[in-house]
Design an enzyme around this catalytic site. Sequence first.
Site, PDB file in Angstrom:
ATOM      1  N   HIS A 152      24.377  36.211 -29.731  1.00 39.17           N
ATOM      2  CA  HIS A 152      23.555  37.313 -29.777  1.00 39.17           C
ATOM      3  C   HIS A 152      23.631  37.589 -31.414  1.00 39.17           C
ATOM      4  CE1 HIS A 152      23.989  38.284 -24.996  1.00 39.17           C
ATOM      5  NE2 HIS A 152      23.559  37.739 -25.712  1.00 39.17           N
TER       6      HIS A 152
HETATM    7  C1  LIG Z   1      21.124  30.449 -25.456  1.00 38.08           C
HETATM    8  C2  LIG Z   1      20.547  31.530 -25.470  1.00 38.08           C
HETATM    9  C3  LIG Z   1      20.706  32.096 -24.147  1.00 38.08           C
HETATM   10  C4  LIG Z   1      20.520  33.370 -24.512  1.00 38.08           C
HETATM   11  N1  LIG Z   1      20.306  34.001 -22.962  1.00 38.08           N
HETATM   12  C5  LIG Z   1      20.478  35.127 -23.627  1.00 38.08           C
HETATM   13  C6  LIG Z   1      20.311  35.889 -22.482  1.00 38.08           C
HETATM   14  O1  LIG Z   1      20.456  35.343 -20.409  1.00 38.08           O
HETATM   15  N2  LIG Z   1      19.331  37.207 -22.335  1.00 38.08           N
HETATM   16  C7  LIG Z   1      19.220  38.255 -23.432  1.00 38.08           C
HETATM   17  O2  LIG Z   1      19.171  39.493 -23.590  1.00 38.08           O
HETATM   18  N3  LIG Z   1      19.460  37.704 -24.486  1.00 38.08           N
HETATM   19  C8  LIG Z   1      19.556  36.224 -24.707  1.00 38.08           C
HETATM   20  N4  LIG Z   1      19.486  35.462 -25.681  1.00 38.08           N
HETATM   21  C9  LIG Z   1      19.544  36.041 -27.034  1.00 38.08           C
HETATM   22  C10 LIG Z   1      18.041  36.296 -27.480  1.00 38.08           C
HETATM   23  O3  LIG Z   1      16.826  35.659 -26.536  1.00 38.08           O
HETATM   24  C11 LIG Z   1      17.734  36.301 -29.068  1.00 38.08           C
HETATM   25  O4  LIG Z   1      19.175  37.788 -29.038  1.00 38.08           O
HETATM   26  C12 LIG Z   1      16.407  36.815 -28.657  1.00 38.08           C
HETATM   27  O5  LIG Z   1      15.564  35.873 -28.445  1.00 38.08           O
HETATM   28  C13 LIG Z   1      16.727  37.313 -30.736  1.00 38.08           C
HETATM   29  O6  LIG Z   1      15.521  37.893 -30.827  1.00 38.08           O
HETATM   30  P1  LIG Z   1      14.584  38.013 -32.495  1.00 38.08           P
HETATM   31  O7  LIG Z   1      13.145  38.158 -32.222  1.00 38.08           O
HETATM   32  O8  LIG Z   1      15.829  38.137 -33.244  1.00 38.08           O
HETATM   33  O9  LIG Z   1      14.164  35.812 -32.522  1.00 38.08           O
HETATM   34  P2  LIG Z   1      13.943  34.797 -32.063  1.00 38.08           P
HETATM   35  O10 LIG Z   1      13.830  34.987 -30.447  1.00 38.08           O
HETATM   36  O11 LIG Z   1      14.817  33.730 -31.688  1.00 38.08           O
HETATM   37  O12 LIG Z   1      12.782  33.957 -33.046  1.00 38.08           O
HETATM   38  C14 LIG Z   1      12.411  34.037 -34.471  1.00 38.08           C
HETATM   39  C15 LIG Z   1      11.897  32.916 -34.370  1.00 38.08           C
HETATM   40  O13 LIG Z   1      11.044  32.629 -36.031  1.00 38.08           O
HETATM   41  C16 LIG Z   1      10.922  31.765 -36.204  1.00 38.08           C
HETATM   42  N5  LIG Z   1      11.405  30.943 -37.666  1.00 38.08           N
HETATM   43  C17 LIG Z   1      12.448  31.596 -38.229  1.00 38.08           C
HETATM   44  N6  LIG Z   1      12.529  30.628 -38.830  1.00 38.08           N
HETATM   45  C18 LIG Z   1      10.989  30.403 -39.849  1.00 38.08           C
HETATM   46  C19 LIG Z   1      10.421  30.173 -40.982  1.00 38.08           C
HETATM   47  N7  LIG Z   1      10.991  29.862 -41.952  1.00 38.08           N
HETATM   48  N8  LIG Z   1       8.731  29.859 -40.884  1.00 38.08           N
HETATM   49  C20 LIG Z   1       8.202  30.330 -39.382  1.00 38.08           C
HETATM   50  N9  LIG Z   1       9.869  30.970 -37.763  1.00 38.08           N
HETATM   51  C21 LIG Z   1      10.229  30.685 -38.221  1.00 38.08           C
HETATM   52  C22 LIG Z   1      11.816  31.109 -35.083  1.00 38.08           C
HETATM   53  O14 LIG Z   1      10.832  29.718 -35.034  1.00 38.08           O
HETATM   54  C23 LIG Z   1      11.930  31.684 -34.105  1.00 38.08           C
HETATM   55  O15 LIG Z   1      10.977  31.712 -33.063  1.00 38.08           O
HETATM   56  C24 LIG Z   1      19.872  34.151 -25.713  1.00 38.08           C
HETATM   57  C25 LIG Z   1      19.745  33.447 -26.610  1.00 38.08           C
HETATM   58  C26 LIG Z   1      20.431  31.667 -26.941  1.00 38.08           C
HETATM   59  C27 LIG Z   1      19.736  31.367 -28.236  1.00 38.08           C
END
Ligand SMILES: Cc1cc2nc3c(=O)[nH]c(=O)nc-3n(C[C@H](O)[C@H](O)[C@H](O)COP(=O)(O)OP(=O)(O)OC[C@H]3O[C@@H](n4cnc5c(N)ncnc54)[C@H](O)[C@@H]3O)c2cc1C
Length: 533
Positions: A471
């Site tokens: 997280h």
């Molecule tokens: C293994 C794991 C288990 C988890 N379990 C849970 C759970 O059970 N419950 C819960 O609430 N949360 C959980 N989380 C946390 C939660 O999923 C994340 O906090 C949340 O999804 C983050 O969202 P975000 O939009 O910040 O980023 P992300 O969902 O990580 O999205 C970022 C996106 O940007 C893309 N990206 C990055 N850099 C570039 C670039 N230069 N060019 C193009 N694209 C790019 C990436 O490929 C990715 O698809 C978990 C996370 C992980 C990894």
Amino acid sequence: MNIDFIIIGAGSSGCVLANRLSENPKNSVLLIEAGGKPSFLSKIPGWYSLLNRSKMDWAFSTEPQKFVNDRKIYIPRGKSLGGSTATNAMAYVRGNSKDYDDWQAQGNRGWNYESVLPYFKKSENNHSFNNEFHGKDGELNVSLRKEYNKSTYQFIEACKENGLKFNEDYNGEKQEGSSFLQFTIDKNIRQSTYEAFLKPISDRTNLTIKTKTFVKRILIENGKAIGVEIYTGKNTSEKIFCNKEVILCAGAIQSPQLLKVSGIGPKEELKKFNIDLIKDLPAVGENLKDHVWTGTSDFSNVNGLNTIIKKTGFVNNLFQYFRKKESLLNHSIIETTSFFKSSEDKEIPDLQFHFSPLHMGNDYKADLYNPFSLPLTNGYTILAILLHPESSGFVGLQSSDSRVPPIIQPNFLSEENDVKRLLIGLKKAMAVLDSPSFDNVRLSKMNWPARNSSDEVLIEHLKKTLETLYHPVGTCRMGNGENSVVNDQLKVHGIENLRIADASIMPDIISGNTNAACIMIGEKAADFILKTN
Ligand SMILES: Cc1cc2nc3c(=O)[nH]c(=O)nc-3n(C[C@H](O)[C@H](O)[C@H](O)COP(=O)(O)OP(=O)(O)OC[C@H]3O[C@@H](n4cnc5c(N)ncnc54)[C@H](O)[C@@H]3O)c2cc1C
């Protein structure tokens, strides 16, 4: 291409934004994602552990952690449409209402609990709860499991024996207590934000989705974001321009990295990598916070997830899954949660449990991220999680090339108080495992660690087992002062037409798993943008 909005990253927040902004056919939206479509297997909830280190995972690592025996801690991050929601453990948890009240108290207008609740509800279709705290009309299906492992019911009872009352809905009126987890799972299928928000609308003609496309940097001219540059080959790139806004949704690790390589960040660091300075923003990449956990287990006399790892068990469960019958693969590997305080003077819970009918053995040899290394005997584990770490770190550059992974330095356990509170969590977990309620499912005590160990031994166990709960947040903090990157409308300070919407904007880490909050952030960002464009 005539584009109004460019969204970088199709994760929790990015997919929601792509859906909401393209709802109006007059808006032309480009969504850029470095990964591809999620693998079909990621839809199977129980496939979770096999997604780690797959091509859907960035598989980052921290720097050696000085206060955790110099271990480099693995940082999985989703890399596909759906981002981390295509690889996460699917727990649907919003945190504590006070988390958001605190965000507003720090000067972020419109972010208190009362203001964010409608956005949580907007995206939600909760199959299990129908009241003022839950939505029914949203795209994101949320549900409770119908049945649990036998040991899970004993966990709920054992928690009661240790003062943690049963709480039907931790996303409702109050958070404290022990509960069955709510999941982003519907009819045994993972509800990633790709599945919920993007797939159903991917035929909109005003929405272009570019997968396997790596953003090199954000283009800024005269203090205004005008588009992005993407890699087209090892040494080639192409510029794409937009009429209105660029919205950065690359997550808490890569959003600060992309800002820095684009010339927005701490002056001295940018100079070191010969990056032309556009805006000196010292807070970019700072304030990295994450939840960490340690665990303790016992052997069990009921079948659990370790059994599924046996070849025959796995094949049988896969067969059952495809026949739409009861299968261990229908579910997440975690089943329940508890929220509680490390001491009575805390206003809100600062510790959390997850319970899983899975164990890692007692010799510290199993690799949690390789299910085939786990023991083939049955058992269960309580994870003790620190919700509000005082330790904080940063995301820094290793290169001006955004394809080179950044430095991730969370400084885990650098604050003594974090060790003390996690130790309280571990001791409570051991007390819960020892409770009479577990007597009918406990085969034997695992002594991992031995129950009568000294604090010194327990702390060593904690350091040997410490992992992140995945997280990371806070690296492009929302606020008004020097220590912030975006304002309360999520606009980057001093740059026009550039917003950030993802886990990185959280001013402080919330009291629970972070996906639901990131979806809410996507909803709010879309509202800000649609109101001003
Ligand atoms: C293994 C794991 C288990 C988890 N379990 C849970 C759970 O059970 N419950 C819960 O609430 N949360 C959980 N989380 C946390 C939660 O999923 C994340 O906090 C949340 O999804 C983050 O969202 P975000 O939009 O910040 O980023 P992300 O969902 O990580 O999205 C970022 C996106 O940007 C893309 N990206 C990055 N850099 C570039 C670039 N230069 N060019 C193009 N694209 C790019 C990436 O490929 C990715 O698809 C978990 C996370 C992980 C990894």
